[in-house]
Design an enzyme around this catalytic site. Sequence first.
Site, short mmCIF file in Angstrom:
data_model
loop_
_atom_site.label_atom_id
_atom_site.label_comp_id
_atom_site.label_asym_id
_atom_site.label_seq_id
_atom_site.Cartn_x
_atom_site.Cartn_y
_atom_site.Cartn_z
N GLU A 1 -59.02 69.51 -113.92
CA GLU A 1 -59.64 68.54 -113.01
C GLU A 1 -58.77 68.32 -111.77
O GLU A 1 -59.28 68.23 -110.66
CB GLU A 1 -59.91 67.20 -113.74
CG GLU A 1 -61.00 67.26 -114.79
CD GLU A 1 -62.42 67.39 -114.20
OE1 GLU A 1 -62.62 67.15 -113.01
OE2 GLU A 1 -63.32 67.76 -114.98
N GLU B 1 -66.25 64.45 -118.89
CA GLU B 1 -67.15 63.41 -118.36
C GLU B 1 -66.36 62.17 -117.93
O GLU B 1 -66.66 61.55 -116.90
CB GLU B 1 -68.19 63.01 -119.41
CG GLU B 1 -69.14 64.12 -119.83
CD GLU B 1 -70.15 64.51 -118.75
OE1 GLU B 1 -69.73 64.73 -117.59
OE2 GLU B 1 -71.33 64.62 -119.08
N GLU C 1 -79.49 66.52 -112.71
CA GLU C 1 -78.23 66.63 -111.96
C GLU C 1 -78.25 67.85 -111.04
O GLU C 1 -77.83 67.78 -109.89
CB GLU C 1 -77.06 66.72 -112.94
CG GLU C 1 -75.72 66.57 -112.25
CD GLU C 1 -74.66 66.03 -113.18
OE1 GLU C 1 -74.91 64.99 -113.82
OE2 GLU C 1 -73.60 66.66 -113.29
C1 LIG Z 1 -65.25 69.45 -112.15
C2 LIG Z 1 -66.18 68.51 -112.83
N1 LIG Z 1 -65.74 67.74 -113.86
C3 LIG Z 1 -66.63 66.89 -114.48
C4 LIG Z 1 -67.92 66.78 -114.09
C5 LIG Z 1 -68.84 65.80 -114.76
N2 LIG Z 1 -69.84 66.42 -115.51
C6 LIG Z 1 -68.32 67.57 -113.03
N3 LIG Z 1 -69.59 67.52 -112.54
N4 LIG Z 1 -67.45 68.44 -112.38
#
Ligand SMILES: Cc1ncc(CN)c(N)n1
Length: 221
Positions: A211, A141, A89
């Site tokens: 989020e 996730e 990733e």
């Molecule tokens: C802010 C955020 N939230 C969740 C994910 C998922 N791993 C992410 N990459 N970035």
Amino acid sequence: MDDEQSPTATWQAKHRELYERATRHPFILSIRDGTVDFSSFKRWLGQDYIFVREFVPFVFSVLLKSWKESEIKSDMEIIFGGAAALSDELSWFKNEASKWGVDLCGITPFTANTEYCRFLQSFTTLDINYTVAATAFWAIETVYQESFSFCIEGDHKTPTELLGTCQRWGNSDFGQYCKSLQQIADRCLKKAPADVVRMAEEVFVSVLEHEIEFWNMSSSE
Ligand SMILES: Cc1ncc(CN)c(N)n1
């Protein structure tokens, strides 16, 4: 698993409004309807790279807790799968950043990102138990899975340039992985004492709030 007996599904319903604000945010809707501002996407890309770097120790701390506290061996394997995928990733972020001309070395985290990363760090201490940490992991996730899968479902107008990003978290394997994390969280929650369940619910709500702030930060100037 029967939804009525699933603590996480109960919370998704109980906090539906907040949940929709996190998984159907205007930033995500703008990707899906093709009106997304590419400078917002680039801002998200740089900020999320910083977030994912902080997510690595968080996920490994959940892995360590599962090794210490879970009597179910498959938990560790599922979480380790997620942890191992983070190397790919980070490479994906670097590749994508160079495609979009985003300089990852020159990025300063915005407040919403710093606060979310601080929240992640708070789980790495030994006093936070596996049930609470596993709930946070599932929620983090799942917000991405539900958000990005919506951008590639049905009659979407997602720009071609963003399809790879949406598929990264919106693909069905990632969806299956999120379901496995949900089963882990539910199994732990069903046998946890009331104070732990209460704390896990608070953590679920906090993840949704972080989020939403993260999307807000990405889509505002
Ligand atoms: C802010 C955020 N939230 C969740 C994910 C998922 N791993 C992410 N990459 N970035």
